[in-house]
Design a protein around this motif. Sequence first.
Motif, PDB file in Angstrom:
ATOM      1  N   LEU A   1       0.860  -1.195   0.000  1.00  0.00           N
ATOM      2  CA  LEU A   1       0.000   0.000   0.000  1.00  0.00           C
ATOM      3  C   LEU A   1       0.888   1.234   0.000  1.00  0.00           C
TER       4      LEU A   1
ATOM      5  N   SER B   1      -1.237   2.397  10.273  1.00  0.00           N
ATOM      6  CA  SER B   1      -0.770   1.065   9.908  1.00  0.00           C
ATOM      7  C   SER B   1      -1.895   0.058  10.087  1.00  0.00           C
TER       8      SER B   1
ATOM      9  N   GLN C   1      -6.053  -6.770   6.771  1.00  0.00           N
ATOM     10  CA  GLN C   1      -6.704  -5.560   6.240  1.00  0.00           C
ATOM     11  C   GLN C   1      -6.016  -5.095   4.965  1.00  0.00           C
ATOM     12  N   ARG C   2      -4.690  -5.136   5.003  1.00  0.00           N
ATOM     13  CA  ARG C   2      -3.943  -4.724   3.809  1.00  0.00           C
ATOM     14  C   ARG C   2      -4.281  -5.631   2.639  1.00  0.00           C
TER      15      ARG C   2
ATOM     16  N   SER D   1      -4.528 -15.293   2.154  1.00  0.00           N
ATOM     17  CA  SER D   1      -3.713 -16.018   3.131  1.00  0.00           C
ATOM     18  C   SER D   1      -3.763 -15.413   4.522  1.00  0.00           C
ATOM     19  N   ALA D   2      -3.833 -14.089   4.588  1.00  0.00           N
ATOM     20  CA  ALA D   2      -3.763 -13.464   5.915  1.00  0.00           C
ATOM     21  C   ALA D   2      -5.155 -13.245   6.502  1.00  0.00           C
ATOM     22  N   LEU D   3      -6.182 -13.746   5.787  1.00  0.00           N
ATOM     23  CA  LEU D   3      -7.537 -13.522   6.300  1.00  0.00           C
ATOM     24  C   LEU D   3      -7.927 -14.625   7.259  1.00  0.00           C
ATOM     25  N   ASP D   4      -8.724 -14.260   8.230  1.00  0.00           N
ATOM     26  CA  ASP D   4      -9.284 -15.319   9.043  1.00  0.00           C
ATOM     27  C   ASP D   4     -10.373 -15.995   8.211  1.00  0.00           C
TER      28      ASP D   4
ATOM     29  N   ALA E   1      -4.358   0.129  16.182  1.00  0.00           N
ATOM     30  CA  ALA E   1      -3.452   0.972  15.414  1.00  0.00           C
ATOM     31  C   ALA E   1      -3.536   2.434  15.829  1.00  0.00           C
TER      32      ALA E   1
ATOM     33  N   GLN F   1       4.538 -13.451  11.748  1.00  0.00           N
ATOM     34  CA  GLN F   1       3.917 -13.729  10.465  1.00  0.00           C
ATOM     35  C   GLN F   1       4.795 -13.260   9.297  1.00  0.00           C
TER      36      GLN F   1
ATOM     37  N   SER G   1       0.489 -18.998   8.626  1.00  0.00           N
ATOM     38  CA  SER G   1      -0.585 -18.530   7.757  1.00  0.00           C
ATOM     39  C   SER G   1      -0.148 -18.283   6.320  1.00  0.00           C
TER      40      SER G   1
ATOM     41  N   HIS H   1      -4.820 -19.640  13.227  1.00  0.00           N
ATOM     42  CA  HIS H   1      -6.175 -19.619  12.736  1.00  0.00           C
ATOM     43  C   HIS H   1      -6.431 -20.771  11.781  1.00  0.00           C
TER      44      HIS H   1
END
Lengths: 619, 628
Positions: free
Chosen positions: A438, A507, A512-513, A536-539, B4, B468, B552, B580
Amino acid sequence: MTESPGRSRTLWQALARLGPYLEGLKLRWTLGLIAAIGAGVVALSIPQVLQVLVNSLLDDNAQVSAVWTAGAVILGLGVLEAGLVYLRRFFVIPPASDAETSMRTRLFDKLQDLSASFHSAWGAGQLQSRAIADLNLLRRWFAFGSLMLITSVVSLLVGFTLMATLSPLLAVVFLGAALPIMIIGPRFRKKFVHYSRASQDQAGDVATKVEESVHGIRVLKAFGRGDYAQEGFTEEADELRDLEVSKARTLAKFLMAMVILPEGILGLCLLIGLWQVANQETTGVTIGALAAFFATAAVLKGPIEGVGMMLGMTFTAKTAIDRHADVMDTATEITSPHAPVVAPERGVLEFDDVHFRYPDTKAGDRDLIDGVTLQVRPGETMALVSATGGGTSTLLNLIPRLYETTGGAIRIDGVDVKDYSLADLRSRIGVAFEDPILFSTSVKSNVLLGTSHLRDVDDPQHPHRDAAPAPDQLDEVLRRTLITADAEFVETLPQGVDTPVGEEGLSLSGGQRQRLALARAIASAPSVLLLDDPLSALDVRTEEAVTHRLREVLNRTTTLIVAHRPSTVAMADRVALLEHGRISDVGTHSELLERSRAYREVMSASVRPVSAEEVLGRE
Amino acid sequence: MSEATSRAGGVAANVATDDAMSDRFAHLRGTAGEEQIELDKEERGFIRRRSWKLLVQLSVGVRRKLLITALFVVIAQAAQASIPLIVAWAIDWGLPRMIEGQSSGMWLPGLSYIACAVTAGILIFHYTRMTAEASQQMLFTLRGEVFRKTQALSLDFHEDYTSGKVISRQTSDLESLRELLDGGINSLVQGVMFMFFTGVTIWIMDFRSGLVLVAALIPIAMLGRWYQRNSEVAYRRTRVSSAKMIVHFVESMTGIRAVQAFRREDSRSRQYRRLAARYREDMVRSISLFGVLQPSLMLIGNITVTVVLLWGGYRVLEGDLGIGVLVALVLATKRVFQPLDMIAMFYNSLQSATAALEKVSGLLEESPTVTEAHHPRHLPEARGELEFTQASFRYDEDGPVVLHALDLHIPAGQTVAVVGRTGAGKSTLAKLLARFYDVSSGAVSLDGVDLRDLAVTDHHRHVAMVTQEAFLFSGTIRGNIALGRPEASEQEIIAAAKAVGCHDLIMELPEGYATDVNKRGGRLSAGQRQLISFARAFLADPAVLILDEATSSLDLPSEALVQQGLERLLGNRTALIIAHRLSTVAIADRVLVIDDGRVVEDGAPAELAAQGGYYAKLDAAWQSSMGA
C-alpha cells in the motif's frame, strides 16, 4: 553494481552526458559566470587604486583630493563587487535547482521503468543516496563549485598579469608557486576521488543496514539480536569513518601545500621586493607597487585556496554524475514494442512452452519455469497449485511483464504479451500480490490505483477500455469492491475511505492490507485477474465471505489464482498443477483428486483450515 | 483497528520528566512536535539546549584532540594574521635599514614571513586531519547511539513513528551533521580566530582604524540576526519537505511491482515532481536568504575599507601615520572580512545540522517502554513454565483494555494453541511473552520469575518468537538462520534446516547455504522465507516458543513439510501457537479460546470438542470439511 563503465569517463564527457538537463542552465549560468568573474576582477583592481594612492601620498606635493578620489573609486568598486556577487546567485541558483529537480525526477522516472529484478539487485538505500544526496551535491557544484573554479582560475590569471606590471621578477617568482601546485593537483585529485567515491558508496551501504534493521525490527526483537545487528552496522559505520578520515587526510596534505607554497613564495617575494625598492633607480619598483603587489596577493589568497577546494568538489561532483549515469544508462529491458498490436478484449490466457530462469541461476540447473503450457478460457477461474519446486508467484509476475520470460510465449487474447503496449497489457490485468503493497495515500486512492482516479484525462498509461469504469462511477466502484473484498472495516477508520494509510498513514493489519489489495485488483474491472494467494492473511470467516462475494466477479473474469489451500481451490473451475516447473496435470478439483497422486498428497497434507473466526463470527 | 490508532500519544506519556518546569515542553519531548515549524522563544531554547547537550556528550573521548586542534587553529591563524604586520614592518622599518645598507632589513622581515607561512601550513595539515578524526569519531558514536536507540525502542514507538522517519533520522540527518562537523566547525573556528587576530593587529597598528572596525560590527550583527531568524524557519521547512520527498521515493521503489502493474508510473512521477518542486522551492528560499547575506556582508566590508583608507590617508598627509602602516591597515581590513563568508556558510550548515540534531536528539530522548530491571534476575536454565497473574493490558492509559486480568498457568512442555477472532487479543498474549510490550497491571512470569525482572539476555535465550512476516536480512541463508544462535556451527545450522524441512529447498538455490538472499530478493516465496525463519527459531533452541500466526503464509507443500517439522521444532518446549488454522491446533495439548480480551474456553482439544462451546462448533466445522 560496484564496477561501472561510467567511471572511465572524463569530466567533460560526464558533463556532456548531462546535456539535456543543462539546456535551460546555459544562459543564466554564463551570466552568473560573467558576474562572478566581474566580481573577481573588481576585487583585483582595488590594489591598483591603492598603488596610485600610496605613490601620490609619498609625493611631496601630495593633495587631499588624491585621498578623496581614491576613496570614491574604492567605494564604487566595493559596491560594484557586492552587486555582482548578488547577481551571480540571482542568475545561477534558480536554474541550478531546476537542473537538480529535473535530474531527480528523470531518475525517478527511469527507476520506475526498470524491472523488478533491477530493483531487487540494487537496494533502495543505494538508489536513495543517488536520488537525494548526490543531486544536492551536483546542484551546489553547478551553482557554486563550477563557477568559482573558473572564477578562481581567471582571478589568478588576471592577478598574475597585474603583478607582472608591478614587478615582472616578483610575478615570475610568485608564478613559481603555481607549478608545484599543478603537479600536486592531479595526484591529489586521484586520491581524493578514490576516497570520496568509496565513502559515498559506503554511506549507501550504511543506509541499507539501517533500513534492514528498521524493517526487520520484529525479528531482531524476537530473537534479541539487536547486538548482532549493531555489530554488523558498526562494522559498516567504522569503514565509513575510516574512509572519511583517509579522505580528510588527503585533503589536509593538499591544504598544507596550498598554504606553504604560495605564502612561502610570498615571503621570498617580500625579500626580493625590499631589495628592489631599495634599488628603485635600477629596478623601477616603487613602494606603492610593492604595497599593491601584496594587496593583490591578499586578494589572490582566496582563489588559490579556492582552486583546491573547488577541484575537490568537482571530483566529487563527477562521481555523483557517474553514479547518476550508471542508473540512467541501465537498459530498460521491458519496454513496449515499436508497433504494438491491438486486440479486442476477451480474456483468453495462454502459456506456450514458457520458460523463465533468474539470471544468476547455476548453469546446470533447470529453469524455474521449465516449459509451462496452459490455456485459461475466458471467464474461467483457474487455480494454480504447486506440488514441488514452487514458481507459482514467478509465473504470475511474467504475465504483466514484471519479469520477462526467457523462452516461449504468453498470449492474451491471441497476442503475445510482448506485442502489446505495456499500458494496454497491464490495463487488461488486475493483480493482487502475495505481499500487499500500500502507498502513503488514502484508502480510496490505494483501491482505485488501477482506475482513472487521480489521473490526467489523457494519461497514456490509462488507455481506454470499454470495461473500465467511467470517472463518474468510481465512487460506486469503490463502494462495491470494498464490499466484495469484505473491506467494510474502512468505514470505521477515522476518515473513512479518505483515511491515509501506508508508511505515512495508519498502519493496518496484514489481513486488512490484503483485502484492500484484493479490492484494488478488481476495481479496474480487468479481463484477466491474477491473484497470488490473496486470502492467506484472512481469518476464515472473512475468507469465506470474500470467496462467496468474489465468485460473482470471477464468473465474468478470467482468473489465475495461486492457491495454497483447498478453500482457495474451491473458488476455481479447474486446477493446474505445477510440478518441477511444468504443468503436470489440469482438471477439476475432484478429477485431480482422483487421478493425481501428487495433487492428493498436496491436498491431504493440509486439512481445510476452518478456524475460530468462522465459528465465533457466526454468533 | 483501534489497536493501530490508540497507540498515538503513548510515546509522549512515557518520557521521563526531570522537573516540574519541563512539563511546559512535554509536547516537544522525544519525537513529538517534530513537524512543528513555528516555535516560540522558550520552545526553541528547550530544543536547542537538548541538541547542544547531545553534542557535548558526543565529544567525550575526543575532547583532548579537540583541544589540541583548537590550539593549532589559534596558532595557525595567528601566524597567518601577522602577515600584514610583517609587511608594514618591512616597509616602515626594513626598507630604511636596507637603504642604509644593512641587509638585515631585508632578511628579517622576509624570513619571518616564510616562517609564519610554514608554521601555518604544517598546523593546518594537522588540524584538518585531527578535526576529521574527532568529528568522524563523534559521528560514529552518534550513528551507533541512534542505531542502538532504535533497536532498543519498543515496538509501540516503531509502529507510531514509521520506518521511513527512523531511516531519514539515521541517514540524511546524520549526513547534515557530518557536513557541519567536517567542514563547518573548522571554518568557524578558523574564521573567528583569523578575524580576531587580524582585528588585534589592526588595533595594535592604529586604534582609530580599530574603532572603524568595531563600528562595522554593528550592522554586521544586525544582518546576522536577521539572517538567523529567517533561515532557521526556512531550514526547518526544507527538512520537512525533503523528508516527504524521500518517503515518496522509497515507497515507490520498494513497491515498484505494484506501481508497474497498476500503471501508476505517470501519476506517481507527477506526485514526485510536486514534492520535488516543493522541496526545490523551500530550498531556493533558504538559499536566497544567504544570497542577500553574503553580498551585504561584502558591502559592509568594502565600505569599512574605504573609511579606513580615507581616514588613514588623510593622516598620512598630516604626517601622523606611516605609509607602511596605512598599507598594512588596508590589507588587514580587506582580509578581516574574508572569513565572514565562510562563517556565514558555516551558519548555513549549522542551520541544517541544528535542525537535524534537534530531531536526532529527540529520537535519542525517547525511552523504551520495555526495559531491563536494575537488578535483573538470572535464569541460566529454563523449564518453560509460564504464569499469567491478573495480567491485563492496554496500549495506553486511556485506551481500551485489550486483555482483561488474565490468570493462566502453562506447565513446562505444554503446547497451547490460542484461537479467537482477529483483534480478540490473541497476539497480545504472544507480544507480552516476547516482551514486545509489558503488562499494564498484573504479571507474566517464566519459571516463577517475573519477565520484567528477568535479565534480557536470559529472556531472549529462553523465549523465541516467529512472526507472520518472515523478514530476511541481506547476507546468506546461513547467516539468516544463524541469527537464531550466532555461535552455531555449520552442522548445527544444517541440522536445524533439515529439522524444519527447508534443507532441500536451500540446496536447490544457486549457492546453497551461501546464497545471498538480497541479490534475488523475489526468489524466495513467503512460505520459503517462513521456513527459514523456522530454522532460525529451531537453532535458537528456546525453552518457550511463540508462533504468531506463523503458518498462515505457508503454501500447501510447505505447510505439509512444516507440519512435520513443527512437531520436531516444538519437541519438549513450551509452545504458544497463535493459530487460525485448525491443522495447527491439532497438535496442541491444550486450546485457549479468546474473545474480547478474555479466555472463554480452556481445555484439551477433545475435552472442548465435547463441551459444546465455541471450540466444539469449530471442531465440527473442521471435521465436516475434511471430506470436502
